[in-house]
Motif scaffolding. Structure first.
Motif, PDB file in Angstrom:
ATOM      1  N   GLY A   1       0.849  -1.188   0.000  1.00 26.49           N
ATOM      2  CA  GLY A   1       0.000   0.000   0.000  1.00 26.49           C
ATOM      3  C   GLY A   1       0.885   1.239   0.000  1.00 26.49           C
ATOM      4  N   ASN A   2       0.579   2.227  -0.838  1.00 27.41           N
ATOM      5  CA  ASN A   2       1.466   3.379  -1.029  1.00 27.41           C
ATOM      6  C   ASN A   2       0.681   4.687  -0.943  1.00 27.41           C
ATOM      7  OD1 ASN A   2       4.221   4.428  -2.219  1.00 27.41           O
ATOM      8  ND2 ASN A   2       2.612   5.434  -3.414  1.00 27.41           N
ATOM      9  N   LEU A   3       1.281   5.691  -0.305  1.00 23.56           N
ATOM     10  CA  LEU A   3       0.792   7.064  -0.337  1.00 23.56           C
ATOM     11  C   LEU A   3       1.882   7.927  -0.957  1.00 23.56           C
ATOM     12  CD1 LEU A   3      -0.854   7.453   3.194  1.00 23.56           C
ATOM     13  CD2 LEU A   3      -2.019   7.196   0.999  1.00 23.56           C
ATOM     14  N   GLY A   4       1.478   8.873  -1.809  1.00 25.10           N
ATOM     15  CA  GLY A   4       2.490   9.652  -2.508  1.00 25.10           C
ATOM     16  C   GLY A   4       2.082  11.092  -2.739  1.00 25.10           C
ATOM     17  N   PHE A   5       3.065  11.882  -3.139  1.00 29.78           N
ATOM     18  CA  PHE A   5       2.894  13.301  -3.445  1.00 29.78           C
ATOM     19  C   PHE A   5       3.600  13.565  -4.772  1.00 29.78           C
ATOM     20  CE2 PHE A   5       4.653  17.617  -3.354  1.00 29.78           C
ATOM     21  CZ  PHE A   5       3.514  18.369  -3.084  1.00 29.78           C
ATOM     22  N   ASP A   6       2.841  14.000  -5.777  1.00 34.71           N
ATOM     23  CA  ASP A   6       3.385  14.323  -7.093  1.00 34.71           C
ATOM     24  C   ASP A   6       3.236  15.816  -7.343  1.00 34.71           C
ATOM     25  OD1 ASP A   6       3.934  11.672  -7.645  1.00 34.71           O
ATOM     26  OD2 ASP A   6       1.987  11.308  -8.558  1.00 34.71           O
ATOM     27  N   ALA A   7       4.278  16.430  -7.867  1.00 35.25           N
ATOM     28  CA  ALA A   7       4.203  17.866  -8.137  1.00 35.25           C
ATOM     29  C   ALA A   7       5.007  18.214  -9.379  1.00 35.25           C
ATOM     30  CB  ALA A   7       4.723  18.659  -6.951  1.00 35.25           C
ATOM     31  N   PRO A   8       4.385  18.920 -10.362  1.00 39.04           N
ATOM     32  CA  PRO A   8       5.158  19.457 -11.480  1.00 39.04           C
ATOM     33  C   PRO A   8       5.911  20.702 -11.026  1.00 39.04           C
ATOM     34  CG  PRO A   8       2.850  20.062 -11.692  1.00 39.04           C
ATOM     35  CD  PRO A   8       2.950  19.197 -10.476  1.00 39.04           C
ATOM     36  N   LEU A   9       7.193  20.775 -11.312  1.00 35.45           N
ATOM     37  CA  LEU A   9       8.002  21.917 -10.893  1.00 35.45           C
ATOM     38  C   LEU A   9       8.328  22.856 -12.051  1.00 35.45           C
ATOM     39  CD1 LEU A   9      10.501  20.098  -8.492  1.00 35.45           C
ATOM     40  CD2 LEU A   9       8.327  21.211  -7.933  1.00 35.45           C
ATOM     41  N   LEU A  10       8.391  22.308 -13.264  1.00 32.25           N
ATOM     42  CA  LEU A  10       8.720  23.103 -14.441  1.00 32.25           C
ATOM     43  C   LEU A  10       7.833  22.641 -15.588  1.00 32.25           C
ATOM     44  CD1 LEU A  10      10.665  25.297 -15.458  1.00 32.25           C
ATOM     45  CD2 LEU A  10      12.250  23.465 -16.123  1.00 32.25           C
ATOM     46  N   GLN A  11       7.023  23.560 -16.160  1.00 28.75           N
ATOM     47  CA  GLN A  11       6.034  23.204 -17.171  1.00 28.75           C
ATOM     48  C   GLN A  11       6.458  23.683 -18.557  1.00 28.75           C
ATOM     49  OE1 GLN A  11       2.033  24.361 -16.016  1.00 28.75           O
ATOM     50  NE2 GLN A  11       2.548  24.141 -13.852  1.00 28.75           N
ATOM     51  N   PHE A  12       6.048  22.884 -19.581  1.00 31.08           N
ATOM     52  CA  PHE A  12       6.322  23.221 -20.974  1.00 31.08           C
ATOM     53  C   PHE A  12       5.057  23.020 -21.789  1.00 31.08           C
ATOM     54  CE2 PHE A  12       9.984  21.159 -19.015  1.00 31.08           C
ATOM     55  CZ  PHE A  12      10.981  22.097 -19.175  1.00 31.08           C
ATOM     56  N   SER A  13       5.056  23.590 -23.012  1.00 31.06           N
ATOM     57  CA  SER A  13       3.988  23.339 -24.003  1.00 31.06           C
ATOM     58  C   SER A  13       2.604  23.556 -23.433  1.00 31.06           C
ATOM     59  CB  SER A  13       4.113  21.915 -24.565  1.00 31.06           C
ATOM     60  OG  SER A  13       5.388  21.711 -25.132  1.00 31.06           O
ATOM     61  N   GLY A  14       2.410  24.692 -22.780  1.00 28.25           N
ATOM     62  CA  GLY A  14       1.085  25.015 -22.257  1.00 28.25           C
ATOM     63  C   GLY A  14       0.618  24.099 -21.159  1.00 28.25           C
ATOM     64  N   GLY A  15       1.520  23.481 -20.450  1.00 31.52           N
ATOM     65  CA  GLY A  15       1.136  22.590 -19.354  1.00 31.52           C
ATOM     66  C   GLY A  15       0.964  21.147 -19.755  1.00 31.52           C
ATOM     67  N   GLU A  16       1.242  20.804 -21.012  1.00 32.02           N
ATOM     68  CA  GLU A  16       1.094  19.415 -21.458  1.00 32.02           C
ATOM     69  C   GLU A  16       2.354  18.588 -21.215  1.00 32.02           C
ATOM     70  OE1 GLU A  16      -1.616  18.181 -22.055  1.00 32.02           O
ATOM     71  OE2 GLU A  16      -2.942  19.761 -22.802  1.00 32.02           O
ATOM     72  N   GLN A  17       3.447  19.227 -20.801  1.00 32.57           N
ATOM     73  CA  GLN A  17       4.662  18.526 -20.425  1.00 32.57           C
ATOM     74  C   GLN A  17       5.220  19.183 -19.170  1.00 32.57           C
ATOM     75  OE1 GLN A  17       7.499  17.434 -23.641  1.00 32.57           O
ATOM     76  NE2 GLN A  17       6.173  18.642 -24.980  1.00 32.57           N
ATOM     77  N   SER A  18       5.867  18.391 -18.327  1.00 32.41           N
ATOM     78  CA  SER A  18       6.441  18.963 -17.113  1.00 32.41           C
ATOM     79  C   SER A  18       7.549  18.084 -16.566  1.00 32.41           C
ATOM     80  CB  SER A  18       5.362  19.157 -16.034  1.00 32.41           C
ATOM     81  OG  SER A  18       4.913  17.906 -15.544  1.00 32.41           O
ATOM     82  N   LEU A  19       8.422  18.726 -15.800  1.00 33.88           N
ATOM     83  CA  LEU A  19       9.409  18.036 -14.974  1.00 33.88           C
ATOM     84  C   LEU A  19       9.010  18.238 -13.522  1.00 33.88           C
ATOM     85  CD1 LEU A  19      12.723  19.164 -16.715  1.00 33.88           C
ATOM     86  CD2 LEU A  19      11.521  16.991 -17.011  1.00 33.88           C
ATOM     87  N   GLY A  20       9.137  17.209 -12.711  1.00 36.03           N
ATOM     88  CA  GLY A  20       8.699  17.335 -11.331  1.00 36.03           C
ATOM     89  C   GLY A  20       9.260  16.247 -10.446  1.00 36.03           C
ATOM     90  N   VAL A  21       8.545  15.979  -9.356  1.00 33.37           N
ATOM     91  CA  VAL A  21       8.969  14.966  -8.398  1.00 33.37           C
ATOM     92  C   VAL A  21       7.779  14.082  -8.041  1.00 33.37           C
ATOM     93  CG1 VAL A  21      10.837  16.338  -7.414  1.00 33.37           C
ATOM     94  CG2 VAL A  21       8.528  16.511  -6.439  1.00 33.37           C
ATOM     95  N   SER A  22       8.090  12.858  -7.637  1.00 35.03           N
ATOM     96  CA  SER A  22       7.104  11.939  -7.076  1.00 35.03           C
ATOM     97  C   SER A  22       7.710  11.366  -5.806  1.00 35.03           C
ATOM     98  CB  SER A  22       6.764  10.817  -8.063  1.00 35.03           C
ATOM     99  OG  SER A  22       5.818   9.919  -7.501  1.00 35.03           O
ATOM    100  N   LEU A  23       7.142  11.755  -4.656  1.00 32.69           N
ATOM    101  CA  LEU A  23       7.649  11.332  -3.347  1.00 32.69           C
ATOM    102  C   LEU A  23       6.663  10.323  -2.760  1.00 32.69           C
ATOM    103  CD1 LEU A  23       8.619  14.868  -2.000  1.00 32.69           C
ATOM    104  CD2 LEU A  23       9.984  13.294  -3.400  1.00 32.69           C
TER     105      LEU A  23
END
Length: 213
Positions: A72-94
């Motif tokens: 069983g897993n709980l997580g937090f995902d967040a885009p930190l840097l967005q491209f192409s109008g928000g259709e691509q991003s770099l981020g983290v998954s903790l």
């Protein structure tokens, strides 16, 4: 007047009911399982009870097994840097996970009914759904590389990679995530005659189905 009222109602309806947009809830929960193939190599006394007619000495034992883990897993995902109008991003998954390992194979008693705490952390690239709150796609994909810190009766950590497919509705998103250790974790025993000898080798492969909330 009636025609004007109908036109106004249609206009308001169009604003109130936009097309599907991927929802980005930063938190998610998921359930799934892991397979943990392992290879053990150890030395055992040949005649531990001193039976007559049996020569003393040592024999080498090898075990190949695949304990399974309910996760069983709980997580937090967040885009930190967005491209192409928000259709691509770099981020983290903790992520923070807990699981119960079980194995009925002979010689794996120490791996049965073991509670595991697992903390896989990733830097991610996402395209489409879940890339950002501005994405209007129903489907998306995410890839991540990072490190997994696992604790049970052995410290068990390794570089890890994950691949995630996302399906988004207007108010949430579902995902299927597959992850794997990029290298095996190895443990060694030290023999006076041979030096370090590999005693145990294991790695993890995990599949999770989850939902943002």
């Amino acid at each position: 007047m009636r025609a004007l009222f109908i036109a106004l109602a249609l206009s308001v309806g169009g604003v109130a009911a936009p097309g599907a947009q991927a929802q980005v809830s930063k938190f998610h929960g998921s359930l799934g399982g892991s397979a943990v193939p392992l290879h053990a190599h150890y030395i055992e006394q040949a005649n531990p009870y001193g039976y007559s007619g049996t020569a003393p000495g040592y024999v080498i034992k090898n075990i190949d097994a695949m304990p399974l883990v309910l996760v069983g897993n709980l997580g937090f995902d967040a885009p930190l840097l967005q491209f192409s109008g928000g259709e691509q991003s770099l981020g983290v998954s903790l992520n923070a996970a807990a699981g119960l390992m079980g194995s009925k194979q002979e010689g794996t008693d120490g791996f049965n009914e073991q509670v595991i705490l697992d903390f896989p952390q990733y830097a991610t690239y996402r395209f489409g759904a879940k890339a950002s709150k501005h994405s209007k796609k129903d489907f998306g994909v995410g890839v991540g590389v990072g490190y997994r810190f696992c604790r049970f009766f052995l410290p068990f950590s390794a570089p890890s990679a994950m691949l995630e497919g996302v399906y988004a509705t207007s108010d949430t998103d579902w995902f299927l995530r597959v992850s794997a250790d990029l290298r095996a974790t190895r443990y060694y025993t030290y023999l006076s005659s041979e030096g370090p000898v590999e005693a145990l080798r294991l790695r993890a492969f995990t599949v999770l189905v989850g939902k943002s909330f």
